[in-house]
Design an enzyme around this catalytic site. Structure first.
Site, PDB file in Angstrom:
ATOM      1  N   LYS A  99      -1.597 -15.691 -56.438  1.00  0.00           N
ATOM      2  CA  LYS A  99      -1.907 -17.026 -56.952  1.00  0.00           C
ATOM      3  C   LYS A  99      -3.361 -17.086 -57.430  1.00  0.00           C
ATOM      4  O   LYS A  99      -3.637 -17.516 -58.550  1.00  0.00           O
ATOM      5  CB  LYS A  99      -1.650 -18.072 -55.867  1.00  0.00           C
ATOM      6  N   ASP A 117       2.787 -21.829 -56.270  1.00  0.00           N
ATOM      7  CA  ASP A 117       2.441 -22.191 -54.907  1.00  0.00           C
ATOM      8  C   ASP A 117       3.688 -22.757 -54.228  1.00  0.00           C
ATOM      9  O   ASP A 117       4.780 -22.727 -54.781  1.00  0.00           O
ATOM     10  CB  ASP A 117       1.273 -23.174 -54.871  1.00  0.00           C
TER      11      ASP A 117
END
Length: 135
Positions: A99, A117
């Site tokens: 991420k 996420d």
């Protein structure tokens, strides 16, 4: 995050700080932090206890300070002071998962990537776009 970012190293640090923390809090902490530590070399040389105090309000400050210092050290030692531009090299940095790497690649270097996420994962699962449960 709305912090004024001057380079990829600052974006990396801000993204590490954003874990389990609000953007508002990161935006309060980063101006003074980036004024004191303008580049990866400065973060790598930071006193651990001082850096921990400076980022304390972001939560998980010991782990974040360690990750920031170690990632900055790797950037200086292994990448000539420049934040790497590949997913593989970025995810090899302490504190930088997929991420974080995709945030840096997309925002600092214009290299497209998908920042997934928990929320994106949950919505994709509910819409039937995936059977995966791990973002």
């Amino acid at each position: 995050m709305r912090a004024r970012l001057h380079d990829a190293a600052q974006l990396l640090v801000a993204t590490i700080l954003s874990a389990q923390c609000t953007d508002e809090r990161v935006n309060k902490v980063t101006p003074a932090l980036f004024a004191k530590y303008p580049d990866a070399a400065a973060f790598a040389a930071a006193d651990p206890a001082t850096l921990e105090r400076e980022i304390h309000s972001t939560g998980f400050f010991r782990n974040k300070a360690k990750a920031i210092r170690e990632a900055a050290g790797d950037i200086v030692q292994k990448h000539g002071g420049e934040v790497p531009r590949t997913l593989e090299e970025l995810t090899a940095l302490p504190g930088a998962g997929r991420k974080t790497a995709n945030v840096v690649l997309g925002n600092a270097f214009g290299i497209p990537g998908l920042v997934v996420d928990t929320h994106v994962s949950r919505v994709a699962w509910r819409l039937g776009l995936t059977n995966e449960t791990d973002p």
